[in-house]
Design an enzyme around this catalytic site. Structure first.
Site, PDB file in Angstrom:
ATOM      1  N   ASP A 101       0.860  -1.182   0.000  1.00  0.00           N
ATOM      2  CA  ASP A 101       0.000   0.000   0.000  1.00  0.00           C
ATOM      3  C   ASP A 101       0.898   1.235   0.000  1.00  0.00           C
ATOM      4  O   ASP A 101       2.101   1.150   0.294  1.00  0.00           O
ATOM      5  CB  ASP A 101      -0.905  -0.052   1.233  1.00  0.00           C
ATOM      6  CG  ASP A 101      -1.812   1.157   1.348  1.00  0.00           C
ATOM      7  OD1 ASP A 101      -2.290   1.660   0.311  1.00  0.00           O
ATOM      8  OD2 ASP A 101      -2.037   1.612   2.490  1.00  0.00           O
TER       9      ASP A 101
ATOM     10  N   ASP B  37      -2.234  -0.446   5.864  1.00  0.00           N
ATOM     11  CA  ASP B  37      -2.493   0.143   7.185  1.00  0.00           C
ATOM     12  C   ASP B  37      -3.967   0.360   7.505  1.00  0.00           C
ATOM     13  O   ASP B  37      -4.306   0.653   8.653  1.00  0.00           O
ATOM     14  CB  ASP B  37      -1.792   1.496   7.288  1.00  0.00           C
ATOM     15  CG  ASP B  37      -2.483   2.561   6.425  1.00  0.00           C
ATOM     16  OD1 ASP B  37      -2.583   2.357   5.197  1.00  0.00           O
ATOM     17  OD2 ASP B  37      -2.944   3.564   6.986  1.00  0.00           O
TER      18      ASP B  37
ATOM     19  N   ASP C 255      -0.155   5.143   1.053  1.00  0.00           N
ATOM     20  CA  ASP C 255      -0.358   6.037   2.195  1.00  0.00           C
ATOM     21  C   ASP C 255      -0.451   5.256   3.499  1.00  0.00           C
ATOM     22  O   ASP C 255      -1.208   4.289   3.612  1.00  0.00           O
ATOM     23  CB  ASP C 255      -1.643   6.849   2.001  1.00  0.00           C
ATOM     24  CG  ASP C 255      -1.559   7.791   0.818  1.00  0.00           C
ATOM     25  OD1 ASP C 255      -0.992   8.877   0.967  1.00  0.00           O
ATOM     26  OD2 ASP C 255      -2.050   7.416  -0.264  1.00  0.00           O
TER      27      ASP C 255
END
Length: 282
Positions: A36, A212, A38
């Site tokens: 991922d 996240d 961000d």
């Protein structure tokens, strides 16, 4: 409303405060690595365009991609053009907008049929026009309403975006960190990862995915059902089998796979990135 993968997956979420383990999965020569952006590769910023990559990230990605024979892909909710801008001059395989657009290892971009989200965009823009702190992000196949600067408006944002999703065929509402996003119902990070895993150079490898947010849970489920490993970055209940504390810790793990520590300070841009890539190559 988008349901978390735990509602339909045989895997059980780990507790929100699972002890952090130094034994993150090993990145081996037969790994297919999915990351991922961000909150994982890059620290979160107050505004999406304000993100800055730590200076060691670009050269580390170059070396990792070479080490893995190209089996490294970015899997993100961002637009493909945004990812390319942040990672320039790299053009890695990538799943953008949760998989609505997917650039394969050979450079071809697969774009799924996008639903008509004009009415969603209109409703989100109307709400943002009446409330400070809201931001509308229009993508090629989705509309995101960010409320990081107006967290007290969460319930109102959810109501408006849910109503917009309910009245728009072929979409679903996805909830992330201070964002509600209406996206195509037939795309997810998990679907994108499974597609990569049928193609060279990813096919036949063991997948690892790090993310996240709740939007990454489909990806954790996908890689683990394929015999791979999921890594949750930060706190929160998750399907992932592994956890690390922060993007900085995740970057340290990437550097360790290359044989040692590397500089991890923000701000490498433009020519500095190009120089870093050249220096990283033998």
């Amino acid at each position: 409303m988008h349901l978390p993968p735990s509602s339909s997956s045989p895997l059980s979420p780990s507790p929100a405060l699972t002890p952090l383990s130094a034994a993150l999965p090993t990145i081996g020569l037969q790994t297919a690595l999915f990351l991922d952006f961000d909150g994982t590769l890059a620290d979160l910023a107050s505004e999406p365009e304000g993100v800055e990559l730590a200076s060691g990230v670009i050269p580390a990605l170059v070396r990792l991609s070479e080490q893995l024979g190209g089996a490294l892909a970015i899997v993100s909710g961002r637009r493909l053009a945004d990812l390319d801008s942040f990672l320039a001059p790299l053009r890695l395989p990538a799943a953008a907008e949760h998989g609505a657009l997917r650039r394969q290892a050979d450079g071809r971009v697969v774009s799924l049929a996008a639903p008509d989200v004009q009415e969603v965009a209109r409703r989100a823009a109307e709400l943002a026009a009446h409330h400070d702190g809201l931001r509308v992000e229009i993508k090629s196949a989705a509309v995101a309403l960010h409320y990081r600067h107006a967290p007290t408006l969460e319930a109102l944002c959810l109501e408006v975006m849910q109503q917009a999703a309910d009245s728009t065929p072929g979409v679903e509402l996805l909830s992330g960190k201070f964002v509600f996003e209406v996206k195509p119902a037939n795309v997810s990070k998990g679907i994108a990862i499974r597609a990569f895993m049928t193609e060279p150079p990813f096919a036949g490898r063991q997948p690892i995915f790090a993310g996240d947010d709740t939007t990454d849970e489909d990806g954790f489920s996908a890689v683990q059902l394929l015999g791979g490993k999921g890594i949750k970055v930060g706190e929160g209940a998750t399907l992932a089998q592994h956890r690390c504390a922060s993007p900085a810790h995740l970057r340290q793990w990437l550097h360790a796979a290359l044989g040692g520590p590397a500089e991890d300070t923000a701000g490498a841009r433009g020519p500095q990135r190009q120089a870093a890539i050249q220096e990283s190559r033998p």
